[in-house]
Design an enzyme around this catalytic site. Structure first.
Site, PDB file in Angstrom:
ATOM      1  CB  SER A  55      -0.817  13.619 -19.347  1.00  0.00           C
ATOM      2  OG  SER A  55      -2.090  14.302 -19.662  1.00  0.00           O
ATOM      3  CB  CYS A 105      -0.190  14.383 -24.532  1.00  0.00           C
ATOM      4  SG  CYS A 105       0.017  15.469 -23.186  1.00  0.00           S
ATOM      5  CG  ASN A 106      -2.360  19.386 -28.102  1.00  0.00           C
ATOM      6  OD1 ASN A 106      -2.123  19.784 -29.382  1.00  0.00           O
ATOM      7  ND2 ASN A 106      -3.506  18.605 -28.035  1.00  0.00           N
ATOM      8  CB  CYS A 108      -5.759  20.437 -24.453  1.00  0.00           C
ATOM      9  SG  CYS A 108      -5.972  19.079 -23.105  1.00  0.00           S
ATOM     10  CB  THR A 109      -5.848  15.079 -26.655  1.00  0.00           C
ATOM     11  OG1 THR A 109      -5.168  14.821 -25.352  1.00  0.00           O
ATOM     12  CG2 THR A 109      -4.674  15.341 -27.653  1.00  0.00           C
ATOM     13  CG  HIS A 110      -8.303  16.036 -21.122  1.00  0.00           C
ATOM     14  ND1 HIS A 110      -6.837  15.685 -21.396  1.00  0.00           N
ATOM     15  CD2 HIS A 110      -8.287  15.360 -20.271  1.00  0.00           C
ATOM     16  CE1 HIS A 110      -6.238  15.022 -20.390  1.00  0.00           C
ATOM     17  NE2 HIS A 110      -7.384  14.488 -19.823  1.00  0.00           N
TER      18      HIS A 110
HETATM   19  N1  DGL Z   1      -4.194  15.897 -22.867  1.00  0.00           N
HETATM   20  C1  DGL Z   1      -3.190  16.595 -22.500  1.00  0.00           C
HETATM   21  C2  DGL Z   1      -2.896  17.679 -23.925  1.00  0.00           C
HETATM   22  O1  DGL Z   1      -3.316  17.565 -24.960  1.00  0.00           O
HETATM   23  C3  DGL Z   1      -2.894  17.631 -21.429  1.00  0.00           C
HETATM   24  C4  DGL Z   1      -3.691  17.222 -20.158  1.00  0.00           C
HETATM   25  C5  DGL Z   1      -2.743  17.471 -18.888  1.00  0.00           C
HETATM   26  O2  DGL Z   1      -2.648  18.772 -18.417  1.00  0.00           O
HETATM   27  O3  DGL Z   1      -2.282  16.685 -18.430  1.00  0.00           O
HETATM   28  O4  DGL Z   1      -2.223  18.775 -23.566  1.00  0.00           O
END
Ligand code: DGL
Length: 270
Positions: free
Chosen positions: A8, A70-71, A195-197
């Site tokens: 995302s 992206c999870n 979450c990948t962040h």
């Molecule tokens: N990086 C995304 C994940 O792994 C989500 C970030 C978002 O909320 O867009 O879930």
């Protein structure tokens, strides 16, 4: 053909970096849907529409294999995509979710035997609201592991704080969310940053969690799983560089991405 990597926004870069380290020769094309980030507060219909659009963009760029880094999209859109959207042929989309479950339960995704004792009794999952609401993680864990208790914590605000690089806010939010989780699950055996962040603030999670809690590294697990997949499916391998695309403002995204990549890269708008 390059392998597509989609998120995302910028979080998927934590996965991309691990993929690049594991497969330094492989060509990758990264696409961040920064114009529509965050996905984590959107409903499943919205996430499906946005995700299919971006994955189609990567298919149109000749990526036959796309890693959905992206999870949120993996948890709430991937199954529907694979069942009803993915065109017939060689195009494939792999999520970041399956390798985590396989790693935790030590069972292959396709193994439909009844749940077994895995030694796992309690697992904490930190993720976006949308991923937690999908309940995909506890459902898939319980399908494979007997007696496992999975407790999820939606980390409101954390993706935004990471994307703007606000270190003080990140610390406050991580401490708050870990404390809330520990009230419900005081001694998690394992914690998943779903979450990948979040790997960007992994040290904050490590500091806030009890010492005995094992913290899983999703980027390394996904890189290992992708490496294995490519060994079994060499048609998707191709040497080359990485190209970076965004649906947002390329210059601004490029500056923020430096935090994730540790270097400047050339970003183009799609
Ligand atoms: N990086 C995304 C994940 O792994 C989500 C970030 C978002 O909320 O867009 O879930």
């Amino acid at each position: 053909m390059p392998i597509g990597v989609f998120d995302s926004g910028l979080g998927g870069l934590t996965i991309l970096r691990a993929l690049q380290q594991r497969m330094p020769e492989q060509a990758f094309t990264y696409l961040g849907d920064n114009a529509n980030t965050p996905y984590g507060t959107r409903d499943a219909y919205d996430v499906f529409d946005l995700t299919t659009k971006s994955v189609q963009t990567l298919f149109d760029m000749d990526c036959e294999l796309v890693i959905m880094a992206c999870n949120t999209a993996s948890a709430s859109a991937l199954h529907r995509m694979q069942v009803s959207w993915l065109p017939k042929g060689n195009r494939r989309v792999l999520g970041v979710f399956v390798p985590m479950i396989e790693n935790l339960t030590r069972r292959d995704w396709g193994d439909n035997a009844p749940p077994t004792h895995t030694g796992l009794e309690n697992v904490a999952v930190f993720a976006t609201q949308s991923t937690i609401e999908s309940a995909a993680f506890p459902r898939e864990m319980k399908f494979r592991a007997r007696d496992v208790n999975v407790v999820g914590q939606a980390c409101h605000g954390l993706v935004d704080a990471i994307e703007v690089g606000d270190a003080a806010l990140c610390k406050t939010l991580v401490e708050h969310h870990v404390a809330e989780l520990l009230e419900r699950l005081p001694k998690p055996q394992a914690a998943v940053l779903g979450c990948t962040h979040y790997p960007i603030v992994e040290s904050l999670f490590r500091a806030a969690l009890p010492e005995g809690t094992k913290l899983l590294s999703q980027p390394d697990i996904v890189a290992d799983a992708t490496f294995d997949y490519l060994t079994r499916h060499p048609r998707y391998k191709e040497d080359g560089d990485t190209q970076y695309f965004t649906t947002g403002a390329a210059e601004k995204v490029g500056k923020l991405a430096e935090l994730f990549l540790g270097q400047l890269a050339n970003w183009q708008k799609v």
